[in-house]
Design a protein around this motif. Sequence first.
Motif, PDB file in Angstrom:
ATOM      1  N   GLN A   5       0.831  -1.199   0.000  1.00 58.48           N
ATOM      2  CA  GLN A   5       0.000   0.000   0.000  1.00 58.48           C
ATOM      3  C   GLN A   5       0.865   1.247   0.000  1.00 58.48           C
ATOM      4  N   HIS A   6       0.843   1.961  -1.129  1.00 59.22           N
ATOM      5  CA  HIS A   6       1.558   3.236  -1.277  1.00 59.22           C
ATOM      6  C   HIS A   6       3.033   3.095  -0.880  1.00 59.22           C
ATOM      7  N   VAL A   7       3.656   2.053  -1.391  1.00 54.60           N
ATOM      8  CA  VAL A   7       5.053   1.781  -1.047  1.00 54.60           C
ATOM      9  C   VAL A   7       5.995   2.622  -1.913  1.00 54.60           C
ATOM     10  N   SER A   8       6.901   3.300  -1.258  1.00 58.66           N
ATOM     11  CA  SER A   8       7.957   4.049  -1.940  1.00 58.66           C
ATOM     12  C   SER A   8       9.303   3.653  -1.343  1.00 58.66           C
ATOM     13  N   LYS A   9      10.349   3.704  -2.161  1.00 57.95           N
ATOM     14  CA  LYS A   9      11.692   3.391  -1.691  1.00 57.95           C
ATOM     15  C   LYS A   9      12.676   4.327  -2.364  1.00 57.95           C
ATOM     16  N   THR A  10      13.440   5.039  -1.531  1.00 56.21           N
ATOM     17  CA  THR A  10      14.445   5.975  -2.026  1.00 56.21           C
ATOM     18  C   THR A  10      15.818   5.537  -1.543  1.00 56.21           C
ATOM     19  N   PHE A  11      16.765   5.433  -2.456  1.00 52.75           N
ATOM     20  CA  PHE A  11      18.151   5.133  -2.117  1.00 52.75           C
ATOM     21  C   PHE A  11      18.958   6.425  -2.184  1.00 52.75           C
ATOM     22  N   ARG A  12      19.932   6.505  -1.321  1.00 57.06           N
ATOM     23  CA  ARG A  12      20.857   7.644  -1.368  1.00 57.06           C
ATOM     24  C   ARG A  12      22.220   7.153  -1.834  1.00 57.06           C
ATOM     25  N   VAL A  13      22.695   7.701  -2.936  1.00 60.04           N
ATOM     26  CA  VAL A  13      24.011   7.371  -3.471  1.00 60.04           C
ATOM     27  C   VAL A  13      24.824   8.652  -3.485  1.00 60.04           C
ATOM     28  N   GLY A  14      25.683   8.803  -2.481  1.00 63.34           N
ATOM     29  CA  GLY A  14      26.397  10.065  -2.315  1.00 63.34           C
ATOM     30  C   GLY A  14      25.408  11.167  -1.985  1.00 63.34           C
ATOM     31  N   LYS A  15      25.402  12.200  -2.779  1.00 62.64           N
ATOM     32  CA  LYS A  15      24.459  13.301  -2.578  1.00 62.64           C
ATOM     33  C   LYS A  15      23.182  13.126  -3.402  1.00 62.64           C
ATOM     34  N   ASN A  16      23.124  12.059  -4.159  1.00 63.81           N
ATOM     35  CA  ASN A  16      21.975  11.846  -5.042  1.00 63.81           C
ATOM     36  C   ASN A  16      20.908  10.976  -4.387  1.00 63.81           C
ATOM     37  N   ASP A  23       5.107   5.172  -4.809  1.00 66.98           N
ATOM     38  CA  ASP A  23       3.682   5.029  -4.475  1.00 66.98           C
ATOM     39  C   ASP A  23       3.072   3.787  -5.139  1.00 66.98           C
ATOM     40  N   VAL A  24       3.674   2.647  -4.897  1.00 67.61           N
ATOM     41  CA  VAL A  24       3.206   1.393  -5.499  1.00 67.61           C
ATOM     42  C   VAL A  24       2.163   0.722  -4.606  1.00 67.61           C
ATOM     43  N   SER A  25       1.035   0.376  -5.180  1.00 70.75           N
ATOM     44  CA  SER A  25      -0.004  -0.376  -4.469  1.00 70.75           C
ATOM     45  C   SER A  25      -0.449  -1.555  -5.334  1.00 70.75           C
ATOM     46  N   LEU A  26      -0.466  -2.732  -4.741  1.00 69.03           N
ATOM     47  CA  LEU A  26      -0.996  -3.915  -5.416  1.00 69.03           C
ATOM     48  C   LEU A  26      -1.313  -4.967  -4.366  1.00 69.03           C
ATOM     49  N   GLU A  27      -2.093  -5.963  -4.782  1.00 71.66           N
ATOM     50  CA  GLU A  27      -2.492  -7.023  -3.864  1.00 71.66           C
ATOM     51  C   GLU A  27      -2.366  -8.373  -4.553  1.00 71.66           C
ATOM     52  N   VAL A  28      -1.725  -9.308  -3.859  1.00 69.56           N
ATOM     53  CA  VAL A  28      -1.573 -10.670  -4.353  1.00 69.56           C
ATOM     54  C   VAL A  28      -2.514 -11.566  -3.562  1.00 69.56           C
ATOM     55  N   HIS A  29      -3.422 -12.249  -4.251  1.00 70.92           N
ATOM     56  CA  HIS A  29      -4.414 -13.075  -3.574  1.00 70.92           C
ATOM     57  C   HIS A  29      -3.849 -14.449  -3.233  1.00 70.92           C
ATOM     58  N   LYS A  30      -4.360 -15.025  -2.182  1.00 69.64           N
ATOM     59  CA  LYS A  30      -3.925 -16.345  -1.750  1.00 69.64           C
ATOM     60  C   LYS A  30      -4.188 -17.380  -2.852  1.00 69.64           C
ATOM     61  N   GLY A  31      -3.174 -18.174  -3.156  1.00 69.39           N
ATOM     62  CA  GLY A  31      -3.312 -19.261  -4.103  1.00 69.39           C
ATOM     63  C   GLY A  31      -3.093 -18.906  -5.556  1.00 69.39           C
ATOM     64  N   GLU A  32      -2.851 -17.636  -5.875  1.00 72.14           N
ATOM     65  CA  GLU A  32      -2.670 -17.251  -7.276  1.00 72.14           C
ATOM     66  C   GLU A  32      -1.189 -17.112  -7.615  1.00 72.14           C
ATOM     67  N   ILE A  33      -0.930 -16.978  -8.900  1.00 75.66           N
ATOM     68  CA  ILE A  33       0.406 -16.610  -9.372  1.00 75.66           C
ATOM     69  C   ILE A  33       0.305 -15.197  -9.926  1.00 75.66           C
TER      70      ILE A  33
END
Length: 337
Positions: A5-16, A23-33
């Motif tokens: 739910q609204h997942v964000s990930k920021t990496f810091r490489v030096g000053k960048n 803002d990623v949201s998705l749902e994986v249901h039980k038993g599916e691929i």
Amino acid sequence: MIKLQHVSKTFRVGKNRIEALKDVSLEVHKGEIFGVIGFSGAGKSTLIRCVNLLERPTSGQVVVDGENVLQLNKTRLRLLRRKIGMIFQGYNLLETANVYENVATPLKLEGVPKEEIKARTEKYLEIVGLSDRKNAFPSQLSGGQKQRVAIARALAHEPEVLLSDEATSALDPNTTDAILELLLKVNKELGITIFLITHELNVIQRICDRVAVMENGRVVEQGTVVDVFTQPQQPMTRRFISTESKFQIPETVKSDLLKSGRLVKLTFIGESSKDPVLATLAKQYDVLPSIIAGGIDQLKDQSVGRLLVHLKGDEAKVGTAIDFLHDQDVLVEEVKN
């Protein structure tokens, strides 16, 4: 089973600052691929590693089997991770251990009783078809066999979820097909939910129930494989599916065809592909259909046929014939100049 739910990930490489997930949201249901597809740099690997906190999101929530993993202490997180198996592109096998030991050693480290270790190791080597190779070392195995060992090792923990991080991308087409069949078997017979990432459309087509398409750290489209495959909404999705390439004809030919009738792309899904609808156009509507190009794609549970068809006849009758195609659940897209 898995909710991002609204997942964000920021990496810091030096000053960048690098925004790997936005803002990623998705749902994986039980038993599916469930599959996530995208080109290199789209954020797929970061996304799947957030599920078991190999990468910790900068913001958002990750819920697995009803538990918010970001709120778990080390002990509870370790217990949750036992429910989540993971396989990688690079296999990650112990080169100095044989096949049996590669599967058994992680169980020993978890403190699983000796007899249980033996039972599980033999069971899952049998499932992946490597019982006769249990004394072999990784250097004696093919790439497909190494991946089978990695799958057996993940299954030996008896997880509820299996994460697959580009598990087939280093394999040749025939070996890829065999591994995909194995994953289907694992999902169907063991009831394990599979969440995979890939840049290979074939993987999504062959085994996935639903799919999300990623671009530049975002999910740009998601839905059932059939819906996304037959009616892609985003340019990125269309690039992966490349439906246009199947209907490339010279502009002069297209111009001539449009002068003498209408040009339509027809998509037949499942049962609709078995009906002789083009013959019906000729017999009932006095419209002459000519097939210009086409092909069939096999998805997990059904086939999808595509045709580029020239319809020649009275304009009103052609229009009525197209209405008939719609009524027969055929997807119709008209080609314009």
